[in-house]
Design a protein around this motif. Sequence first.
Motif: not given
Length: 526
Positions: A134-157
């Motif tokens: 399990x992993x999670x990324x917090x996306x600040x209010x007002x920003x696109x939640x899909x932007x979390x993917x970049x951070x998540x990919x860096x983690x799993x890589x």
Amino acid sequence: MANKEHTDPARMEKIVSLCKRRGFIFQAGELYGGLNGCWDYGPLGAELKRNLKDYWWRKTVQERDDVLGMDGSILTMQQVLKSSGHLDGFSDPMCDCLLSKSRLRADQIEPQDGTAVWYSGARLEAAGWSTERPFAVLVAAGKDPDSARKTARQYYAGFMPDKKVSPKELELVEDRREELTGTTRFNPENGSLLTEPKDFNLMFQTTMGASADENDPNAIAFLRPETAQSIFVQYKNVLDSNRIKLPFGIAQVGKSFRNEINPRNYTFRSREFEQMEVEYFCRPEDGLRLTDEWLEARLRFYEEIGVPREKLHILDVPDGERAFYSEKTYDIEYEFPFGVQELEGVAYRTDYDLGVHEKGSGKPLEYFDEESKERFLPHVVEPSAGCDRTVLAMICEAFDEEEITNEKGKTETRTVMRFAPRMAPVKVGIFPLLKKNEEQVRIAREIQRTLQPWMTVFYDEGGAVGRRYRRQDEAGTPFCVTVDFDSIGENGPENEGTVTIRHRDSMEQERLPVADLLPWLLERVR
């Protein structure tokens, strides 16, 4: 945490730059990349710090009849810290960033709002690789939640056996999304999920003796986390070896060490630091009154060293936030450019400290009052100041920039450190107007030799006198003495034997006989 209403990052950057450029403060081990949380004081910084410690000692010990000094050992035996509670309870809650591996203090993470995007794992079908964690990324209010993917990919890589594969190729397995308010489970720097907080002991441990065994508890010692404990342990020896009665204090200035999770704000929070501390022993019924008296005495002290009362905040620490043994605690806070932060605590610690050491050592620490024939454990009021924090406050308060018109009629910015004269690293700059004039140089050197036993001076004969003034302004030198042609009688006898004194803050000048210089200066720099 700092009060962000009073932050000025641009001002702080200028202060840090000046401190390095002029030799106030350097990063420890900078030649090898720097030792985080440790600092070296350069020539001007060492003088400034010494002036502060000397003045604190003078006002706290030398000018009082009821305070004695001591200088305790830095290495502290395990039994002392066991009794005081440091061995079991001197810790901060720590959590790790799952992405960057950086460590954060859990109690200093700013609450955040946003969308938490949770993932259960990732895979790369072309390589036949997958991971479930399990992993999670917090996306600040007002920003696109899909932007979390970049951070998540860096983690799993980071778990991929083939490090040459781009994180962009990973397929994420999203689990859920949830809206969060006031969460502290994510790193404010990158949005990554943090580990659950765990206690991290802040003390530096070592072993004593050439043949010391780490499993031998008698061989274990610690660098002291505070100066107070050596005072409590030696309280009875000081009492018995000096003709002194309650109330009385024991003062100490010295180094302490704490393995801070996240040193920050320049020298404010460091792993090696210096304290200026008094443990003031008194009768139980006098504790609260003396706490208020010490608070007022400490506020006067800060005004005397150039930290005005209007820049200080007094926090009466409420019930539930004080140490469990404290009946009253005041925090003296200063408006740093990075926020309002604590300079000193004035705490009424009751009889907790002597009580735990009496129990731990099995030896009596009671005070016998010859008049009342009572035996009791004295209570303690503790004014505890951070020396390095106070130096930083003085530097921040002194730093100033002003627009002036130079001798050529052009506007320029003058950088000046407006230290209180008694704190200034250099008290007097001494200049011959012309270095080629042998008589001016001779008189200037005589003035230097006369003043040096009494104060720190700086002789400078290089460049135009205006540039020499500017250099001393940046160092915070309150007075500059110039030997000119009037001094040697070339413009008539009326000013022969006098010099020009230039005031740092106003830039005004006056003339004074050379013979009057020493008493005139001593009156102003003490």
